[in-house]
Design a protein around this motif. Structure first.
Motif, PDB file in Angstrom:
ATOM      1  N   LEU A  67      -0.612  -0.688 -90.338  1.00  0.00           N
ATOM      2  CA  LEU A  67       0.249   0.516 -90.551  1.00  0.00           C
ATOM      3  C   LEU A  67       1.520   0.067 -89.930  1.00  0.00           C
ATOM      4  O   LEU A  67       2.770   0.394 -90.265  1.00  0.00           O
ATOM      5  N   ASP A  68       1.856  -0.445 -88.837  1.00  0.00           N
ATOM      6  CA  ASP A  68       2.553  -0.806 -87.995  1.00  0.00           C
ATOM      7  C   ASP A  68       3.595  -1.950 -88.677  1.00  0.00           C
ATOM      8  O   ASP A  68       4.893  -1.601 -88.763  1.00  0.00           O
ATOM      9  N   TRP A  69       3.077  -2.821 -89.360  1.00  0.00           N
ATOM     10  CA  TRP A  69       3.499  -3.949 -90.116  1.00  0.00           C
ATOM     11  C   TRP A  69       4.371  -3.275 -91.562  1.00  0.00           C
ATOM     12  O   TRP A  69       5.474  -3.457 -91.465  1.00  0.00           O
ATOM     13  N   ALA A  70       3.522  -2.348 -91.994  1.00  0.00           N
ATOM     14  CA  ALA A  70       4.175  -1.762 -93.114  1.00  0.00           C
ATOM     15  C   ALA A  70       5.410  -0.835 -92.853  1.00  0.00           C
ATOM     16  O   ALA A  70       6.310  -0.746 -93.507  1.00  0.00           O
ATOM     17  N   GLN A  71       5.342  -0.323 -91.434  1.00  0.00           N
ATOM     18  CA  GLN A  71       6.543   0.472 -91.126  1.00  0.00           C
ATOM     19  C   GLN A  71       7.830  -0.073 -90.328  1.00  0.00           C
ATOM     20  O   GLN A  71       8.493   0.473 -89.906  1.00  0.00           O
ATOM     21  N   GLY A  72       7.340  -1.514 -90.254  1.00  0.00           N
ATOM     22  CA  GLY A  72       8.405  -2.316 -89.615  1.00  0.00           C
ATOM     23  C   GLY A  72       8.355  -2.040 -88.234  1.00  0.00           C
ATOM     24  O   GLY A  72       9.561  -2.083 -87.570  1.00  0.00           O
ATOM     25  N   GLY A  73       7.325  -1.462 -87.558  1.00  0.00           N
ATOM     26  CA  GLY A  73       7.444  -1.465 -86.156  1.00  0.00           C
ATOM     27  C   GLY A  73       7.891   0.020 -85.868  1.00  0.00           C
ATOM     28  O   GLY A  73       7.789   0.354 -84.449  1.00  0.00           O
ATOM     29  N   ALA A  74       8.159   0.699 -86.857  1.00  0.00           N
ATOM     30  CA  ALA A  74       8.536   2.304 -86.668  1.00  0.00           C
ATOM     31  C   ALA A  74       7.548   3.284 -86.644  1.00  0.00           C
ATOM     32  O   ALA A  74       7.857   4.237 -87.309  1.00  0.00           O
ATOM     33  N   SER A  75       6.565   2.831 -85.980  1.00  0.00           N
ATOM     34  CA  SER A  75       5.222   4.059 -85.989  1.00  0.00           C
ATOM     35  C   SER A  75       5.691   5.229 -85.247  1.00  0.00           C
ATOM     36  O   SER A  75       6.397   5.127 -84.350  1.00  0.00           O
ATOM     37  N   PRO A  76       4.783   6.068 -85.262  1.00  0.00           N
ATOM     38  CA  PRO A  76       4.857   7.243 -84.307  1.00  0.00           C
ATOM     39  C   PRO A  76       4.858   6.960 -82.903  1.00  0.00           C
ATOM     40  O   PRO A  76       5.543   7.467 -82.373  1.00  0.00           O
ATOM     41  N   SER A  77       4.294   5.989 -82.582  1.00  0.00           N
ATOM     42  CA  SER A  77       4.029   5.735 -81.028  1.00  0.00           C
ATOM     43  C   SER A  77       5.449   4.986 -80.617  1.00  0.00           C
ATOM     44  O   SER A  77       5.567   5.032 -79.645  1.00  0.00           O
ATOM     45  N   ALA A  78       6.036   4.724 -81.680  1.00  0.00           N
ATOM     46  CA  ALA A  78       7.635   3.957 -81.286  1.00  0.00           C
ATOM     47  C   ALA A  78       8.238   4.923 -80.412  1.00  0.00           C
ATOM     48  O   ALA A  78       9.146   4.687 -79.634  1.00  0.00           O
TER      49      ALA A  78
END
Length: 199
Positions: free
Chosen positions: A154-165
């Motif tokens: 999920l983090d990879w698919a979102q380019g590191g812009a996950s909710p935890s970011a």
């Protein structure tokens, strides 16, 4: 859940994992005072400050980042305490820190800076998940392995812009998680080999 027989066998050794968690719970907040001297910073590593390959794993972007990682560590303590002795667990953490730091250095040259215990933590979850799988604790093993693998994808698919970011006020460096996971898999090879030889 751990089988009753396994739980009884591990009961005396669970305190080892608790001691490790207590040490890091005390140590990590203190190391925040040396944040600038310890974070993974590619240019400074290239200039000779090689300790940052390892110490980048023990400083965090903010208190939420630190609390998230400590919560993950204590989750392991309560759900899947390691049966290993304290010095073995510390060696495992050192190995995972090495995998994260050198992985970023050699294989993720675009990563300029990194900080956080999560790469190590992902490796510990993989290590625990495989151990539980070999013990026959399919449910928790599946939650660990699929959960950690799915979060990384999920983090990879979102380019590191996950909710935890948003909490950590920085992009999620999913490559560090991947290198930690790879380190956990490598640590599991002897146990996997022994299991296959028995079956």
């Amino acid at each position: 859940m751990l089988h009753t027989r396994e739980s009884n066998a591990l009961h005396g050794k669970c305190t080892n994992t608790c001691v490790i968690a207590i040490v890091f719970t005390v140590l990590l907040p203190l190391l925040q005072f040396f944040h600038d001297q310890l974070l993974y910073q590619r240019y400074l590593i290239g200039a000779g400050e090689v300790w940052r390959l390892w110490t980048g794993n023990v400083v965090h972007t903010n208190h939420w980042h630190l609390l998230l990682n400590l919560a993950g560590l204590w989750l392991l303590v309560f759900i899947a305490p390691s049966p290993e002795r304290k010095h073995i667990q510390l060696l495992q953490i050192g190995w995972l820190a090495t995998c994260v730091g050198t992985g970023l250095w050699f294989m993720s040259t675009g990563v300029i800076w990194y900080m956080g215990f999560s790469g190590i933590l992902y490796g510990l979850f993989i290590l625990s998940g495989i151990r539980l799988l070999l013990q026959g604790d399919w449910l928790i093993a599946t939650v660990f392995l699929v959960g950690i693998g799915g979060k990384t994808l999920l983090d990879w698919a979102q380019g590191g812009a996950s909710p935890s970011a948003a909490f950590i006020e920085a992009p999620v460096i999913y490559a560090a998680h991947l290198y930690g996971m790879m380190g956990g898999i490598l640590l599991s090879i002897p146990a996997l080999r022994a299991h296959w030889q028995r079956t």
